[in-house]
Design a protein around this motif. Sequence first.
Motif, PDB file in Angstrom:
ATOM      1  N   SER A  89      40.301  42.154  36.985  1.00  0.00           N
ATOM      2  CA  SER A  89      40.529  40.922  37.739  1.00  0.00           C
ATOM      3  C   SER A  89      40.303  41.144  39.229  1.00  0.00           C
ATOM      4  O   SER A  89      39.658  40.329  39.903  1.00  0.00           O
ATOM      5  CB  SER A  89      41.955  40.413  37.481  1.00  0.00           C
ATOM      6  OG  SER A  89      42.112  40.025  36.132  1.00  0.00           O
ATOM      7  N   ALA A 110      41.681  38.525  32.459  1.00  0.00           N
ATOM      8  CA  ALA A 110      40.610  39.449  32.826  1.00  0.00           C
ATOM      9  C   ALA A 110      39.304  39.129  32.111  1.00  0.00           C
ATOM     10  O   ALA A 110      38.234  39.550  32.549  1.00  0.00           O
ATOM     11  CB  ALA A 110      41.019  40.881  32.509  1.00  0.00           C
ATOM     12  N   ARG A 153      41.548  36.355  42.028  1.00  0.00           N
ATOM     13  CA  ARG A 153      41.808  36.440  40.592  1.00  0.00           C
ATOM     14  C   ARG A 153      42.828  37.532  40.296  1.00  0.00           C
ATOM     15  O   ARG A 153      43.731  37.351  39.465  1.00  0.00           O
ATOM     16  CB  ARG A 153      40.515  36.718  39.828  1.00  0.00           C
ATOM     17  CG  ARG A 153      40.705  36.757  38.315  1.00  0.00           C
ATOM     18  CD  ARG A 153      39.400  37.154  37.617  1.00  0.00           C
ATOM     19  NE  ARG A 153      38.383  36.144  37.780  1.00  0.00           N
ATOM     20  CZ  ARG A 153      38.249  35.084  36.991  1.00  0.00           C
ATOM     21  NH1 ARG A 153      39.099  34.897  35.985  1.00  0.00           N
ATOM     22  NH2 ARG A 153      37.285  34.226  37.189  1.00  0.00           N
TER      23      ARG A 153
END
Length: 270
Positions: free
Chosen positions: A144, A268, A151
């Motif tokens: 991520s 992810a 993110r």
Amino acid sequence: MPDNPTDPTDPTDPTSAPGLRFAFGTLTVLPVRVVRWDRDAARGGMLWAPLAGVVVGGGAAALGLLFLLLGADPLLAAVASAAVPAVLTRGLHLDGLADTADGLGSGKPADDALRIMKRSDIGPFGVLTLVLVLLAQVAALAQSYGDSWTRGALAAVVSAAVARLALTLAARTGVPPARPEGLGAAVAGVVPLPRALAVAGAVIVAAGAGGALLGPDGVRRTALAVLVALAAAELLLRRCVRRFGGVTGDVFGALAETAATAALVVLALG
């Protein structure tokens, strides 16, 4: 009514101080003194549990971003982020995960399995589960952060919040304690199902709003991550109730780590 008539707060109200203190005092190492241990205070604490997760996740995201700002690669930032929830819970959730894995993997009757879980040592099932879960958490956070700093930070916050939301749902009425004592017995069955579902809905909406930072797909993926995490925790909860006859403090820790890991993996991907 409060147990103490001189106490101006009502712990049955989740906005009251006893509920907040219970949430932060039992789910984090932050210097918050728990002033009420009755089931009304526990109810408020479990309803506020996701907020404690947001604070823990915010700390995890902040440390990960600091490492990135200092020039660290995503993997090192992920390790830093994964370490924060462990530190802020004194590793109790990870310890609960390991103990629950040992109990489930022992193949012993419920009473014997519960005794195994109470021992201070960690068996092979617990070690293997800890290694795999921590590897999955770090790998997912690294993915991520590698995609974008936003993110990665969002994943850290959402996973910590949904981990505590899993505790709110596990403390719903109808879920019995496996032992008559301990934290599991203190919070088992204290939250009415409609209120637990209301909190879950609020967390899903809030997570989706945070996912908007990543665009329309981020909204859908973040909401999906919460739902998948709760489904994984629910499956584990049902397995533990069948296996042990109810929940314990260790089971609550295992639920939190399971939900956090599932959320991180979903966030992810894609």
